[in-house]
Write an enzyme that holds these catalytic residues in place. Structure first.
Site, short mmCIF file in Angstrom:
data_model
loop_
_atom_site.label_atom_id
_atom_site.label_comp_id
_atom_site.label_asym_id
_atom_site.label_seq_id
_atom_site.Cartn_x
_atom_site.Cartn_y
_atom_site.Cartn_z
N THR A 174 127.20 -8.35 -75.69
CA THR A 174 128.57 -7.90 -75.98
C THR A 174 129.41 -7.89 -74.70
O THR A 174 128.86 -7.69 -73.61
CB THR A 174 128.46 -6.49 -76.58
N ARG A 202 126.68 -5.72 -91.75
CA ARG A 202 126.44 -4.65 -90.78
C ARG A 202 127.52 -4.66 -89.70
O ARG A 202 127.93 -5.72 -89.21
CB ARG A 202 125.07 -4.87 -90.15
N GLY A 204 128.57 -2.70 -85.98
CA GLY A 204 128.07 -1.83 -84.93
C GLY A 204 129.16 -0.92 -84.36
O GLY A 204 130.17 -0.65 -85.02
N ASP A 205 128.93 -0.49 -83.14
CA ASP A 205 129.86 0.45 -82.50
C ASP A 205 131.10 -0.22 -81.93
O ASP A 205 132.14 0.42 -81.76
CB ASP A 205 129.14 1.18 -81.35
N THR A 225 128.05 -1.02 -74.42
CA THR A 225 127.20 -2.08 -74.93
C THR A 225 125.80 -1.54 -75.11
O THR A 225 125.32 -0.77 -74.27
CB THR A 225 127.16 -3.31 -74.00
N GLY A 226 125.15 -1.92 -76.21
CA GLY A 226 123.80 -1.44 -76.45
C GLY A 226 123.53 -1.36 -77.93
O GLY A 226 124.21 -1.99 -78.73
N GLY A 228 123.99 -0.49 -81.19
CA GLY A 228 125.21 0.02 -81.79
C GLY A 228 125.04 1.24 -82.68
O GLY A 228 125.86 2.17 -82.65
N1 ASP Z 1 126.76 -2.73 -79.43
C1 ASP Z 1 126.67 -4.02 -80.08
C2 ASP Z 1 126.34 -3.85 -81.53
O1 ASP Z 1 125.51 -3.02 -81.86
C3 ASP Z 1 125.64 -4.89 -79.48
C4 ASP Z 1 125.78 -5.11 -78.02
O2 ASP Z 1 126.24 -4.25 -77.28
O3 ASP Z 1 125.40 -6.22 -77.59
O4 ASP Z 1 126.88 -4.57 -82.35
#
Ligand code: ASP
Length: 307
Positions: A174, A202, A204-205, A225-226, A228
């Site tokens: 991300t 789905r 994410g965050d 990032t992480g 989500g």
């Molecule tokens: N946070 C993002 C998600 O869960 C993924 C990412 O940070 O790469 O969609």
């Protein structure tokens, strides 16, 4: 007045042995180009929100990151992208979720903020809005990346969904940016293709204000990032603001609490970038690495991947 900008290209378990000098150079070059674009906006007296959008567009256009071109594949072998941005000056925000064929999802999020009465729009409706706004569209082939395709093929047809990683390498590609402009205003933005083999639309965050992205001139601007799901449950980006605003902690302390105390019990692998109204920049993560870069008042560009 100080200006400051930071960007990220995702965090995760990056295997140093897979990082050839050629690959590392390419990642760092993309991060630096993103910083240069965003910094040029700030240097010319532009707004933090314009700088954030400019910096993220560069990373979306690079196939190295899981956003825009090079986004991961969902369970149907398609790309569904999420993006959001927020202006700390007036708490205005715009976001899109599950959009397809939009070249720069961050640009569409910006249009949601500026040209609609909504904050978050999704799917086909967002595509219709994109059409109306005449944003640049691309066919599926544009978003294709062989590495992401091979990654998806390892899980396609199963119930396994994954963050942007392979067995040896677990990383979240991300992208995001945070900025402080010469008028003392803050902004943040985040853009992603989400998780490989994701199903059921789905989300994410990243497109959720307060979770993946938050900005408030009273405190800071944050892009995460992480994993989500964990960042949503932790309301991570807003929590950094809340800790500063209600507890009076510094940016660095507030980020440390969220990244190293609140997220790990929720399986919240990842990291975030943040800038406060004094131009302090913090780039922190609880995994082995995060693609990142920053530039402050001295105008020096810094990029890094591992600790
Ligand atoms: N946070 C993002 C998600 O869960 C993924 C990412 O940070 O790469 O969609």
């Amino acid at each position: 007045m100080k200006i400051a900008l930071a960007v990220h290209g995702g965090a995760g378990t990056l295997a140093p042995e897979l990082m050839t000098p050629v690959r590392e150079k390419a990642y760092r070059a993309a991060l630096e180009l993103s910083l240069r674009r965003g910094y040029a906006v700030l240097k010319e007296g532009g707004t933090a929100i314009d700088a954030v959008e400019a910096a993220i567009r560069v990373l979306e256009d690079s196939p190295h990151f899981n956003a825009g071109k090079g986004s991961v594949f969902n369970a149907d072998g398609q790309h569904e992208m999420d993006a959001s941005l927020m202006s700390g000056m007036d708490l205005r925000a715009g976001a899109v979720a599950g959009v397809q064929n939009v070249k720069n999802p961050i640009g569409l999020a910006r249009r949601v903020m500026d040209h609609s009465s909504h904050v978050l729009i999704s799917g086909l409706g967002a595509f219709e809005f994109a059409h109306k706004q005449k944003v640049e569209l691309e066919d599926d082939q544009y978003f294709f990346d062989q590495f992401r395709y091979d990654q998806w093929k390892e899980t396609a047809g199963t119930d396994v969904y994954r963050l942007d990683h392979s067995e040896k390498e677990k990383k979240f590609g991300t992208v995001g940016a945070v900025a402080l402009d010469a008028n003392g205003h803050l902004a943040a933005g985040t853009s992603t293709g989400g998780m490989t083999n994701k199903k059921w639309q789905r989300i994410g965050d990243s497109p959720i204000i307060g979770c993946g992205t938050y900005a408030n001139d009273a405190s800071c601007a944050v892009s995460c990032t992480g994993h989500g799901e964990s960042f949503i449950r932790a309301v991570a980006a807003h929590d950094v603001h809340a800790i500063m605003a209600y507890k009076g902690l510094s940016l660095q302390e507030a980020v440390r609490v969220v990244v190293h105390e609140k997220l790990p019990p929720l399986d919240g692998d990842g990291g975030l970038i943040a800038v406060d109204r004094d131009g302090n920049i913090v780039l922190d993560f609880n995994c082995s690495g995060m693609y990142r870069g920053h530039v402050g008042a001295d105008g020096e560009f810094h990029t890094a991947i591992f600790r």
